[in-house]
Design an enzyme around this catalytic site. Structure first.
Site, PDB file in Angstrom:
ATOM      1  N   CYS A 131      44.260  23.585  40.084  1.00 30.54           N
ATOM      2  CA  CYS A 131      43.564  22.377  39.646  1.00 30.54           C
ATOM      3  C   CYS A 131      42.852  21.733  40.837  1.00 30.54           C
ATOM      4  O   CYS A 131      41.867  22.266  41.318  1.00 30.54           O
ATOM      5  CB  CYS A 131      44.540  21.429  38.953  1.00 30.54           C
ATOM      6  SG  CYS A 131      43.716  20.176  37.924  1.00 30.54           S
TER       7      CYS A 131
ATOM      8  N   GLU B 237      52.594  26.057  37.071  1.00 27.23           N
ATOM      9  CA  GLU B 237      53.849  25.412  37.482  1.00 27.23           C
ATOM     10  C   GLU B 237      54.380  24.459  36.415  1.00 27.23           C
ATOM     11  O   GLU B 237      55.533  24.020  36.487  1.00 27.23           O
ATOM     12  CB  GLU B 237      53.652  24.675  38.822  1.00 27.23           C
ATOM     13  CG  GLU B 237      52.990  23.312  38.764  1.00 27.23           C
ATOM     14  CD  GLU B 237      51.485  23.337  38.585  1.00 27.23           C
ATOM     15  OE1 GLU B 237      50.860  22.264  38.716  1.00 27.23           O
ATOM     16  OE2 GLU B 237      50.923  24.414  38.305  1.00 27.23           O
TER      17      GLU B 237
ATOM     18  N   HIS C 202      47.612  24.885  34.953  1.00 28.55           N
ATOM     19  CA  HIS C 202      48.811  24.615  35.754  1.00 28.55           C
ATOM     20  C   HIS C 202      49.973  25.544  35.383  1.00 28.55           C
ATOM     21  O   HIS C 202      50.801  25.201  34.544  1.00 28.55           O
ATOM     22  CB  HIS C 202      49.272  23.176  35.512  1.00 28.55           C
ATOM     23  CG  HIS C 202      48.415  22.132  36.139  1.00 28.55           C
ATOM     24  ND1 HIS C 202      48.663  21.615  37.395  1.00 28.55           N
ATOM     25  CD2 HIS C 202      47.315  21.495  35.677  1.00 28.55           C
ATOM     26  CE1 HIS C 202      47.751  20.699  37.678  1.00 28.55           C
ATOM     27  NE2 HIS C 202      46.921  20.610  36.663  1.00 28.55           N
TER      28      HIS C 202
END
Length: 222
Positions: free
Chosen positions: A86, A196, A194
């Site tokens: 990002c 994560e 994302h």
């Protein structure tokens, strides 16, 4: 294996990224943007999402001129691994580690939802945990995720197999549905979604965990 996660004023996904690395078995050190050197023996550098320096000027532009980013660029030029997510992807384009730029979303609105990604290639350290052509689900959260580059650069990325992920339903107007790209040596990945945030059942989705889980074995071989 050792990972460094860079922290800027305004980073808000640094701990999430560190946890993604830790779950994969990496030893993680947090590195402040004013530091002038990376910790010794770092295998991979993570540049997290967020709003570094409040996204003033252009997203990632101020962060790209932080002292530590000179070391990140040198690390990449030495063949070191780098993952930018990002805002981290924006920083990688601002430092010219990766080509192109991230523009304002086509609908001029901030978008926060889970989207479908098609795995465009599966031969990099970051994508070997997936099958080429597989569709995965990864969250996005950005206002400036519209990847753009000139036609020659886009053709180069395509011909060299450097498009890592594409949106299955383009949310932001990105050229050729591109959600993530690789460096020429395939050791740097920049992506807007994302992974994560998709690493454990509590997050409702574990598709992102596979990106991190494969790193330990591959980095050990490298």
């Amino acid at each position: 294996m050792k990972a460094a996660v860079i922290v800027f004023p305004g980073s808000n996904c640094d701990r999430d990224l560190a946890e993604g690395f830790r779950k994969a078995g990496l030893d993680v050190q947090m590195v402040w943007h004013k530091d002038t050197a990376l910790p010794e023996g770092i295998d991979i550098v993570g540049i997290p999402g967020g709003f570094s320096f409040g996204d003033y000027l252009r997203c990632g532009a101020i962060a790209a001129n932080s002292p530590i980013c000179h070391e990140v660029k040198a690390h990449a030029e030495r063949g070191g691994y780098v993952l930018g997510i990002c805002n981290g992807f924006q920083v990688l384009t601002e430092t010219k580690i990766l080509p192109g730029a991230l523009l304002r979303n086509a609908n001029l609105k901030y978008i926060c939802r889970t989207v479908g990604l098609s795995v465009a290639e599966s031969q990099s350290v970051f994508t070997r945990g997936y099958e080429a052509g597989e569709t995965i689900r990864i969250p996005i959260a950005h206002h400036d995720g519209n990847y753009t580059a000139d036609a020659a650069t886009l053709d180069m990325l395509e011909s060299e197999g450097r498009v890592a992920f594409r949106y299955t339903d383009n949310p932001n107007g990105a050229d050729r549905d591109i959600a993530g790209i690789l460096s020429a040596n395939r050791r740097v990945l920049g992506m807007m979604p994302h992974p994560e945030r998709a690493c454990e059942p509590a997050q409702g989705n574990e598709d992102g965990a596979r990106l991190f889980a494969h790193l330990t074995d591959v980095l050990a071989e490298a």
